[in-house]
Enzyme design. Structure first.
Site, PDB file in Angstrom:
ATOM      1  N   ASP A  29      -0.173  28.551  43.295  1.00  0.00           N
ATOM      2  CA  ASP A  29      -0.795  27.741  44.342  1.00  0.00           C
ATOM      3  C   ASP A  29      -2.064  27.053  43.845  1.00  0.00           C
ATOM      4  OD1 ASP A  29       1.227  28.585  45.971  1.00  0.00           O
ATOM      5  OD2 ASP A  29       0.009  30.020  47.109  1.00  0.00           O
ATOM      6  N   VAL A  31      -2.579  25.983  40.768  1.00  0.00           N
ATOM      7  CA  VAL A  31      -2.129  24.847  39.964  1.00  0.00           C
ATOM      8  C   VAL A  31      -1.677  23.700  40.865  1.00  0.00           C
ATOM      9  CG1 VAL A  31      -0.395  24.083  38.287  1.00  0.00           C
ATOM     10  CG2 VAL A  31      -1.496  26.306  38.017  1.00  0.00           C
ATOM     11  N   THR A  32      -0.992  24.026  41.947  1.00  0.00           N
ATOM     12  CA  THR A  32      -0.547  23.010  42.903  1.00  0.00           C
ATOM     13  C   THR A  32      -1.726  22.236  43.474  1.00  0.00           C
ATOM     14  OG1 THR A  32       1.390  24.335  43.525  1.00  0.00           O
ATOM     15  CG2 THR A  32       0.698  22.617  45.061  1.00  0.00           C
ATOM     16  N   GLY A  70       6.197  25.240  39.640  1.00  0.00           N
ATOM     17  CA  GLY A  70       7.557  25.749  39.776  1.00  0.00           C
ATOM     18  C   GLY A  70       7.924  26.689  38.633  1.00  0.00           C
ATOM     19  N   ASP A  87       3.462  23.246  48.361  1.00  0.00           N
ATOM     20  CA  ASP A  87       3.932  22.324  47.331  1.00  0.00           C
ATOM     21  C   ASP A  87       4.448  21.030  47.941  1.00  0.00           C
ATOM     22  OD1 ASP A  87       4.702  21.831  44.448  1.00  0.00           O
ATOM     23  OD2 ASP A  87       6.664  21.696  45.377  1.00  0.00           O
ATOM     24  N   ASP A  91       2.754  17.325  47.561  1.00  0.00           N
ATOM     25  CA  ASP A  91       3.538  16.197  47.028  1.00  0.00           C
ATOM     26  C   ASP A  91       3.363  14.967  47.896  1.00  0.00           C
ATOM     27  OD1 ASP A  91       4.467  17.746  44.963  1.00  0.00           O
ATOM     28  OD2 ASP A  91       6.478  18.031  45.788  1.00  0.00           O
TER      29      ASP A  91
END
Length: 212
Positions: A29, A31-32, A70, A87, A91
């Site tokens: 999360d 990194v997202t 992912g 995620d 996006d």
């Protein structure tokens, strides 16, 4: 479309990096969120200023974070429902910032109203493409596939921006108008897919109800 052909090859590259990041104690999360924040900041800082050469490179670096979260989830052996929602939400934020930044440039210092219009169509159609899939899946229906998905939208937009930046005439205009048309087409494709999925699900539901 690219997801059908490139995912396995991309995973072979990203999975080792994902395992390493998990080994370092970093959560997917994180990194997202970092990738999304970087993408939004780069798109809304560089693009409106007309810095069309550096913007695609910086944005691409942060967009690649979306591949790593992912890979990290696979390395941990599972994802989480919250991670999936986060995620998807991130996006949409990143995509919206990219096309908003392009529209901002085109309608501002770029002085290209038609390019700005194409960017706005891409923004709206791209969001609808993703929404149709999410809403269909919430109803237990299928809405996969289509002519252009997120990967294609990003590649075409970023490549067109870079080519415009280095002086290729009409590169961004052609890229965005083609992408706008393809995105609208994809919305139609997904609506048709959902309709067919609902038609096939209805008889099955009716049969199940009769048996019980």
């Amino acid at each position: 479309m690219l997801n059908l052909f490139a995912r396995a090859r991309v995973n072979r590259v990203t999975d080792p990096i994902g395992r390493w990041l998990v080994g370092c104690g970093i959560a997917p999360d994180v990194v997202t969120v970092v990738g999304t924040a970087g993408t939004v900041a780069a798109a809304l800082w560089f693009l409106p200023r007309g810095q069309l050469i550096i913007a695609p490179w910086v944005i691409t670096v942060f967009v690649l974070f979306d591949l790593l979260d992912g890979a990290m989830a696979r390395a941990r052996g599972r994802g989480t429902p919250f991670g999936a929602v986060l995620d998807s939400t991130c996006d949409r934020l990143a995509d919206g910032a990219l096309f908003a930044g392009l529209a901002w440039w085109a309608l501002g210092v770029g002085q290209q109203r038609l390019v700005g219009l194409a960017a706005l169509i891409c923004l709206v159609a791209g969001q609808i493409v993703s929404y149709v899939k999410a809403r269909a899946e919430a109803e237990g229906l299928s809405a996969d596939g289509g002519l252009v998905e997120r990967a294609e939208r990003l590649i075409i937009a970023l490549l067109g921006t870079f080519l415009q930046g280095i002086g290729v005439p009409y590169a961004l205009a052609v890229g965005l108008w083609l992408l706008a048309a393809a995105s609208v087409w994809t919305v139609g494709q997904r609506i048709v897919t959902v309709y067919r999925s609902s038609r096939s699900a209805a008889p099955a539901a009716g049969t199940a109800g009769g048996v019980s």
